[in-house]
Design an enzyme around this catalytic site. Sequence first.
Site, short mmCIF file in Angstrom:
data_model
loop_
_atom_site.label_atom_id
_atom_site.label_comp_id
_atom_site.label_asym_id
_atom_site.label_seq_id
_atom_site.Cartn_x
_atom_site.Cartn_y
_atom_site.Cartn_z
N ASP A 101 0.85 -1.20 0.00
CA ASP A 101 0.00 0.00 0.00
C ASP A 101 0.88 1.25 0.00
OD1 ASP A 101 -2.12 -1.73 0.26
OD2 ASP A 101 -2.22 -1.53 2.45
N1 URA Z 1 -1.05 -6.00 3.83
C1 URA Z 1 -1.58 -4.75 3.88
O1 URA Z 1 -2.62 -4.53 4.49
N2 URA Z 1 -0.92 -3.77 3.25
C2 URA Z 1 0.25 -3.94 2.60
O2 URA Z 1 0.82 -2.99 2.07
C3 URA Z 1 0.79 -5.24 2.56
C4 URA Z 1 0.12 -6.26 3.19
#
Ligand code: URA
Length: 230
Positions: A101
């Site tokens: 993310d």
């Molecule tokens: N899980 C998440 O919630 N976000 C990420 O960036 C990676 C794994």
Amino acid sequence: MRLDKYICQATSLTRSQAKKVISQGRVTNGTNTIRNTTYKVTTNETIFLNDKALSIRGPRYIMLNKPQGYICSTVDEQLPSVLNLLDVEKRKQLFIAGRLDADTTGLTLITDDGQWSHQITSPRKKCAKRYRVILADELTEDASIQFQQGIQLKSENQPCLPASLINISNTEVLLTISEGKYHQVKRMFAALGNHVTALHREKIGEIELDPTLQLGEWRYLTDIEVQSIA
Ligand code: URA
């Protein structure tokens, strides 16, 4: 990239052999002899060893320590792509093996080798990914058992695969999962009524984020790291 590393990548020389040829004055950038092993090679530059131009060929495998505010897409959207953190010339045909993310930091693998990337991202391969997670609230004592048994995410039919949780403190844990569902880590803790305030990926398979890489920095993977994904 450092000159000694560049020579290792472009030739079959080891790091100490690369340092030796540099100190012997056998390496130039076409204009000057470079005797400093830590000299930073830029993308516009051609490096010569014994008057022969070097170049890095073949599939590329890169680890990047992703900072917040970048997206794991090959193109810029509302936020810039992580590929902006690489030199312009290197970006062509590269893609990201396992997205993070925009607000997640840490280990991001970038390659132009589709088969290799598939080993990391295919659900059937169950490639393990370790995250350092900071939580808003203290975890309950049975959290680790719940993760082992498989957390049921909202709007999913099946529970998650067993995941391993190691407590660093009441609000900091290391979580290893072997799937890559959308926002999985955040949703797993949300399912327990908690909230992730910071998320950092430290490991994919056997590849650990190089602790010398600052946020935004990258390096090529070693052969051993590349081959560890099989
Ligand atoms: N899980 C998440 O919630 N976000 C990420 O960036 C990676 C794994």
